[in-house]
Write a protein that holds these residues in place. Structure first.
Motif, short mmCIF file in Angstrom:
data_model
loop_
_atom_site.label_atom_id
_atom_site.label_comp_id
_atom_site.label_asym_id
_atom_site.label_seq_id
_atom_site.Cartn_x
_atom_site.Cartn_y
_atom_site.Cartn_z
N LEU A 107 60.17 -15.34 48.93
CA LEU A 107 59.76 -14.54 49.76
C LEU A 107 58.44 -15.28 50.35
CD1 LEU A 107 59.32 -11.29 47.24
CD2 LEU A 107 60.51 -11.39 49.55
N GLN A 108 57.77 -16.30 49.58
CA GLN A 108 56.82 -16.90 49.87
C GLN A 108 56.97 -17.84 51.19
OE1 GLN A 108 53.55 -16.92 49.02
NE2 GLN A 108 52.79 -18.70 50.46
N LYS A 109 58.30 -18.23 51.42
CA LYS A 109 58.51 -19.35 52.43
C LYS A 109 58.78 -18.43 53.63
CE LYS A 109 61.03 -22.69 49.69
NZ LYS A 109 62.19 -23.30 49.39
N THR A 110 58.72 -17.22 53.46
CA THR A 110 59.18 -16.08 54.93
C THR A 110 57.76 -16.20 55.87
OG1 THR A 110 58.49 -14.21 53.85
CG2 THR A 110 60.83 -14.96 53.57
N SER A 111 56.85 -16.22 55.03
CA SER A 111 55.33 -16.05 55.88
C SER A 111 54.21 -16.71 55.22
CB SER A 111 55.21 -14.69 56.19
OG SER A 111 54.27 -14.57 57.42
N ASP A 112 54.39 -17.65 54.19
CA ASP A 112 53.14 -18.03 53.35
C ASP A 112 51.93 -17.20 53.24
OD1 ASP A 112 51.69 -20.42 52.75
OD2 ASP A 112 50.80 -20.55 54.73
N TYR A 113 52.48 -16.43 52.33
CA TYR A 113 51.31 -15.12 51.96
C TYR A 113 50.23 -15.70 50.94
CZ TYR A 113 54.57 -12.02 54.33
OH TYR A 113 55.38 -11.26 55.15
N ASP A 114 49.09 -15.37 51.11
CA ASP A 114 48.07 -15.71 50.03
C ASP A 114 48.53 -15.05 48.95
OD1 ASP A 114 46.88 -17.17 52.08
OD2 ASP A 114 45.17 -15.54 52.44
N ILE A 115 48.78 -14.00 48.66
CA ILE A 115 49.17 -13.22 47.32
C ILE A 115 50.63 -12.48 47.75
CG2 ILE A 115 48.32 -11.30 45.62
CD1 ILE A 115 45.44 -12.18 46.41
N ILE A 116 51.38 -12.25 46.52
CA ILE A 116 52.36 -11.41 46.52
C ILE A 116 52.34 -10.46 45.24
CG2 ILE A 116 55.26 -11.42 46.39
CD1 ILE A 116 55.27 -14.10 47.74
N LEU A 117 52.55 -9.21 45.59
CA LEU A 117 52.55 -8.26 44.65
C LEU A 117 54.00 -7.77 44.25
CD1 LEU A 117 49.79 -5.46 44.19
CD2 LEU A 117 52.31 -4.80 44.00
N ILE A 150 43.46 -2.46 51.23
CA ILE A 150 42.77 -2.56 50.08
C ILE A 150 42.12 -1.53 49.21
CG2 ILE A 150 40.81 -3.92 48.75
CD1 ILE A 150 41.54 -6.42 50.39
N PRO A 151 41.39 -0.38 50.04
CA PRO A 151 40.62 0.60 49.35
C PRO A 151 41.84 1.48 48.64
CG PRO A 151 39.82 0.42 51.73
CD PRO A 151 41.04 -0.63 51.39
N SER A 152 42.84 1.78 49.20
CA SER A 152 44.15 2.59 48.46
C SER A 152 44.39 1.81 47.41
CB SER A 152 45.08 2.92 49.32
OG SER A 152 45.96 1.68 49.86
N MET A 153 44.56 0.48 47.33
CA MET A 153 44.85 -0.05 46.23
C MET A 153 43.63 -0.18 44.99
SD MET A 153 46.43 -3.55 47.90
CE MET A 153 47.49 -4.08 46.34
N ILE A 154 42.60 -0.17 45.54
CA ILE A 154 41.45 0.07 44.42
C ILE A 154 41.78 1.65 43.68
CG2 ILE A 154 38.98 0.40 44.08
CD1 ILE A 154 38.51 -1.68 46.44
N GLU A 155 41.74 2.40 44.50
CA GLU A 155 42.03 3.82 43.86
C GLU A 155 43.18 3.92 42.79
OE1 GLU A 155 41.53 7.07 46.62
OE2 GLU A 155 40.14 6.14 47.80
N ASP A 156 44.23 3.47 43.56
CA ASP A 156 45.56 3.71 42.72
C ASP A 156 45.86 2.66 41.67
OD1 ASP A 156 46.65 1.22 43.59
OD2 ASP A 156 47.96 2.73 45.26
N GLY A 157 45.00 1.86 41.21
CA GLY A 157 44.85 0.96 40.17
C GLY A 157 45.75 -0.30 40.31
N SER A 158 46.24 -0.72 41.63
CA SER A 158 47.00 -1.72 41.93
C SER A 158 46.48 -3.06 41.50
CB SER A 158 47.77 -1.56 43.42
OG SER A 158 48.32 -0.45 43.66
N LEU A 159 45.10 -3.13 41.57
CA LEU A 159 44.31 -4.32 41.47
C LEU A 159 44.00 -4.27 39.92
CD1 LEU A 159 42.17 -4.48 44.54
CD2 LEU A 159 44.67 -5.22 44.31
N HIS A 160 44.37 -3.45 39.06
CA HIS A 160 44.09 -3.40 37.54
C HIS A 160 44.77 -4.22 36.81
CE1 HIS A 160 41.84 0.64 37.85
NE2 HIS A 160 41.44 -0.16 38.61
N GLN A 161 45.97 -4.92 37.39
CA GLN A 161 46.93 -5.90 36.57
C GLN A 161 46.93 -7.25 37.08
OE1 GLN A 161 48.55 -2.87 38.17
NE2 GLN A 161 48.19 -1.54 36.54
N LEU A 162 47.02 -8.22 36.36
CA LEU A 162 46.79 -9.56 36.77
C LEU A 162 48.12 -10.10 36.94
CD1 LEU A 162 44.65 -11.79 37.15
CD2 LEU A 162 45.21 -12.33 35.03
#
Length: 580
Positions: A107-117, A150-162
């Protein structure tokens, strides 16, 4: 140019029962260019020796032993010595699929993303229940697009896991991102707030790779006296971060919502069974919250939240306490309602209740005698009632010429133990016959039964699709045999393949099967030894096959028992094999 190095950081502290499985899942990755960094945070249960053993066996493993300083400090140690182009984190009591890093690099090779979730499997060990947590495929290649997400990710807890993130190392190093050492609650969220606000691109994949094991002794399920302080500290840092950006107005409602939920979660913990605060201490705690939060400029959209905010701003300790108590009780009632519908939970509570009664009865000889008599009487009544009802049920099925087959565990039928149920496959055209029998009042309390149709008709399906591949299910009905008690069961061949399908695709890791020759079972199934059962059945059929998940998958595909496309789309193998 060679394949990029991926650093996997695993903090370890007293997780001996699960550690070997975790580390093996990382070392056995199909992508080989990895750096496994194990930071032993002062373990005292033998975990240190397991870490050293893996380091001796694999040159890619680096072990660092340090005094106990907490998970944040351990991760910082791992970050400071990592040399990979990409970084991911794994908790030492969880594990990942063998193809995790390989798929993420693709997946990273397709577009050089900073983060993949990526998605994950939430596996409730107590209930033997697996829940799939994932999103649809989404790509954010520009900073402007990511800022809106990002605001919706803050609300739904998507950023709570490492652990379900794949970070480009340069994002972390260039911005000097580390964990706050003293935090052991919400430290993942704070780290992600920094990382995501610094990132320029993000890819969210629907694929699931991580197995998050929910155990009762986890930190998230315990009372934490520092919870309010830590959660508000994290939110204060988030507020500072968004104030420094140009999109403060878009981010603030989301940041405020998380803060408000953290606030009432902390207040609700006053009623936790492990909370030792006196009534006076609780009032002092609430007064501190009122002083800190009643004047905070919250922006809340939800009506219930605004009502609770109004109560908070009354600064009435008694009213706030009452509101928090009601919320706590409502959550308990909701959880009890959900859990009460789960057989494993009901069985657990029933066992605890019986133990309590037995302890009371065993205090006298008369009590012991009464308990023994009642147990025998109850067992006899249940056995008689089940036997009579099930016998009559199958007789009526025979009279109606219903095309059915009892899928498994039919050796003792028509005797059905009190706690057991039956799984029956029925021809689509005969569903009405089966339905009419099962819904007559005389059967309601007598025949626990799961009915599946060949093509997965609504109400007779498995997760919205057929329980088995329809052609295979049709053949099973056609080749069904009648056993000595007059019940239709699968032929020996169909019995093996249908049970293998059920164990592999429906049960998955909970079945207790080894994933492959080199990867041991994830669980020990205390009820059924499926490896032994399937091995004996295969031997009887003359099949020379190793009983593990990969071998069975290949065999089922070759014999016409492979997953159909609707099955892949609907229940997506909520286990560890990504067969699609």
């Amino acid at each position: 140019m060679g394949e990029p190095l991926v650093s996997v950081i695993v903090p370890v502290y007293n997780t001996l029962p699960y550690l070997d499985m975790c580390l093996a899942s990382i070392r056995n990755q199909t992508y080989r260019n990895i750096q496994l960094i194990i930071v032993d945070d002062g373990s005292t249960d033998g975990s240190s020796e397991i870490c050293d053993k893996h380091a001796r066996d694999d040159a890619r493993v680096l072990v660092i032993h340090e005094q106990n300083s907490g998970v944040s400090s351990a991760r910082n140690t791992g970050l400071s010595v990592s040399t990979g182009s990409f970084i991911m984190f794994v908790d030492s009591d969880d594990w990942i699929d063998e193809n995790t890093i390989e798929e993420l690099i693709k997946l990273q090779k397709t577009s050089d993303y900073d983060i993949i979730l990526f998605g994950f499997y939430k596996e409730n060990v107590r209930l033997d229940q697996v829940t799939l947590i994932r999103n649809t495929n989404q790509s954010y290649k520009r900073k402007e697009e990511l800022t809106l997400k990002i605001p919706s990710m803050i609300e739904d807890g998507s950023l709570h896991q490492l652990w379900n993130k794949f970070y480009k190392a340069s994002i972390l190093r260039n911005n000097n991102l580390f964990f706050t050492d003293w935090l052991n609650l919400a430290e993942d969220a704070l780290f992600n707030y920094h990382a995501f606000l610094k990132a320029d691109s993000l890819y969210i994949t629907e694929k699931c790779f991580y197995h998050y094991m929910m155990r009762e002794n986890s930190l998230a399920h315990r009372y934490h006296p520092m919870k309010y302080k830590m959660l508000i500290y994290v939110n204060d840092r988030l507020q500072e971060l968004i104030k420094a950006g140009a999109d403060y107005k878009n981010y603030k409602p989301s940041a405020d919502l998380i803060r408000f939920k953290s606030l009432f979660s902390s207040i609700s913990d006053l009623f936790h069974q492990d909370c030792t605060l006196t009534r006076k201490d609780k009032r002092v705690f609430l007064q501190k919250i009122v002083d800190n939060e009643s004047s905070f400029p919250y922006i809340l959209d939800n009506r219930l939240h605004r009502i609770l905010l109004f109560i908070l701003r009354t600064q009435s300790i008694s009213l706030i306490y009452l509101a928090a108590f009601l919320i706590y009780k409502l959550r308990q009632a909701f959880r009890a309602s959900f859990m009460a519908n789960h057989p494993a939970w009901r069985k657990d509570m029933k066992t605890k209740f019986k133990k309590k009664l037995l302890s009371l009865a065993s205090r006298t000889k008369a009590g012991k005698a009464a308990w023994t008599l009642l147990s025998k009487l109850k067992h006899g009544l249940h056995r008689k009632r089940r036997t009579r009802c099930v016998t009559e049920f199958f007789e009526r099925l025979k009279e109606t010429n219903c095309r059915y087959v009892v899928l498994r565990w039919f050796d003792n039928l028509p005797v059905l133990r009190y706690a057991d149920d039956m799984d029956i496959l029925v021809h689509d055209d005969d569903i009405e016959i089966m339905d009419s029998l099962l819904h007559r009042w005389i059967w309601k309390e007598s025949i626990p039964c799961d009915v599946y149709s060949v093509n997965g008709l609504p109400g007779y399906d498995y997760k919205g699709t057929a329980c088995f591949p329809p052609p295979a299910a049709e053949r099973m009905l056609q080749r069904a045999v009648v056993n000595q008690t007059g019940i239709r069961i699968p032929s020996k061949e169909d019995h093996f393949y249908s049970l293998a399908f059920h164990v592999l695709y429906h049960k998955g890791s909970i079945s207790g099967l080894p994933v492959s020759r080199s990867v041991p079972p994830r669980y020990v199934n205390k009820r059924h030894d499926y490896t032994k059962i399937l091995g004996e059945m295969a031997k009887e059929l003359g099949l020379n096959i190793e009983i593990n998940m990969l071998s069975l998958d290949r065999l089922l595909k070759a014999q016409g028992w492979g997953l159909t496309k609707p099955m892949l789309e609907k229940y997506d193998l909520e286990k560890e094999l990504h067969l699609c």
